[in-house]
Design an enzyme around this catalytic site. Structure first.
Site, short mmCIF file in Angstrom:
data_model
loop_
_atom_site.label_atom_id
_atom_site.label_comp_id
_atom_site.label_asym_id
_atom_site.label_seq_id
_atom_site.Cartn_x
_atom_site.Cartn_y
_atom_site.Cartn_z
N ASP A 9 0.87 -1.18 0.00
CA ASP A 9 0.00 0.00 0.00
C ASP A 9 0.91 1.24 0.00
OD1 ASP A 9 -2.36 1.66 0.56
OD2 ASP A 9 -1.54 1.80 2.58
N LEU A 10 0.36 2.38 -0.38
CA LEU A 10 1.17 3.60 -0.42
C LEU A 10 0.97 4.48 0.82
CD1 LEU A 10 0.99 4.62 -4.20
CD2 LEU A 10 2.95 3.67 -2.95
N ASP A 11 -0.14 5.19 0.88
CA ASP A 11 -0.35 6.17 1.93
C ASP A 11 -0.45 5.51 3.30
OD1 ASP A 11 -0.81 8.82 0.40
OD2 ASP A 11 -2.06 7.36 -0.65
N GLY A 44 -5.21 2.43 -3.30
CA GLY A 44 -6.49 3.02 -3.65
C GLY A 44 -6.34 4.21 -4.57
N LYS A 194 -8.72 -4.80 -3.01
CA LYS A 194 -7.30 -5.04 -3.30
C LYS A 194 -7.01 -6.54 -3.43
CE LYS A 194 -5.40 -0.81 -1.28
NZ LYS A 194 -4.41 -0.25 -0.33
#
Length: 277
Positions: A9-11, A44, A194
């Site tokens: 995931d990023l954030d 997302g 996801k």
């Protein structure tokens, strides 16, 4: 060495609190890629505001955007590319009834395009601050079915909007309300998470779930962490995610928590990787 699919995931996970990649994180992910592991961003975020992060790491692997609704390999054609769309009809219907529903802004997006009914200065990284004439969301500019909708709403009207969406489109779409202080919800095709992106990658690369190590911090990571052989919650993750995860990073996202966990798990030379700082 056993090959892993490392789903990130990023954030709140790979990025620090300034939404940046640190040199240690980049170096760690590049080292694992060179060792033959598949590092895949599963986010997302739309591609338009995450592609630069993919390029900064230097990845060549598939990327999953829109919480599983888009799978692709940036900058090249890939036979495994897919997109799961919502409908133009629903988008324009919500736009037409935005005032009575308490909707402040409607954003429609696909892989390469974003349309909105007006610009916004509220969240410049996520909401478009400037719009060209062809990006104004209306029946003339929106010619195709978008992949996802993002709605900024009056917090007092949240339940009313959720009820309206459920009654009219509940069999088709699934709303997800953002965590934190923002009154924003996303609408993507029902059943698209996801996890769906990971299942697609497992099939494409002939892997098994026990080869997946996945990292996340928020509610939209729940299905992904549950599906992965090893689901890892960040130290800064919400409690619900920590409860379903197989492990929790000792350090949070603002102190290279993901990178340090991977260094320990794969027995990398942390001292060499941190010289990049």
């Amino acid at each position: 060495m056993k090959q892993h699919l490392i789903a990130i995931d990023l954030d709140g996970t790979t990025l620090n609190n300034q939404s940046k990649l640190t040199p240690t994180t980049i170096k760690t992910l590049q080292t694992l890629s060179r060792q033959g592991h598949l590092v895949s961003i599963v986010t997302g975020r739309p591609y338009l505001i995450s592609g630069h992060l993919y390029d900064q790491i230097g990845l060549k692997t598939p990327m999953i955007n829109f919480n599983g609704a888009l799978g692709h390999i940036p900058h090249r054609k890939w036979a495994g590319e897919y997109a799961v769309n919502v409908t133009r009809e629903m988008t324009l219907d919500l736009l037409a009834h935005k005032q009575e529903l308490g909707i402040k802004m409607v954003i429609a997006e696909d892989k390469y395009h974003v349309w909105a009914d007006h610009p916004s200065s509220d969240l410049p990284e996520f909401l478009p601050a400037k719009l060209a004439p062809e990006q104004i969301l209306n029946e003339h500019n929106l010619n195709n079915d978008p992949i996802a909708l993002t709605i900024q709403f009056d917090p007092a009207k949240k339940d009313a909007i959720l009820n309206a969406v459920d009654q009219k489109y509940g069999d088709f779409v699934e709303p997800r309300v953002w965590g934190g202080p923002y009154s924003i919800m996303e609408l993507i095709r029902r059943g698209t998470h996801k996890e769906a992106g990971l299942r697609h990658l497992v099939k494409e690369y002939q892997l098994s779930p026990d080869q997946i190590i996945a990292f996340g911090d928020e509610h939209n990571d729940a299905e992904m962490l549950s599906y992965a052989g090893r689901g890892v919650a960040m130290k800064n993750a919400v409690d619900d995610i920590k409860q379903i995860a197989d492990d929790v990073t000792p350090v949070d996202n603002d102190h290279d928590g993901l990178a340090k966990y991977l260094q320990d798990y794969f027995h990398l030379d942390a001292a060499k990787l941190q010289l990049a700082e």
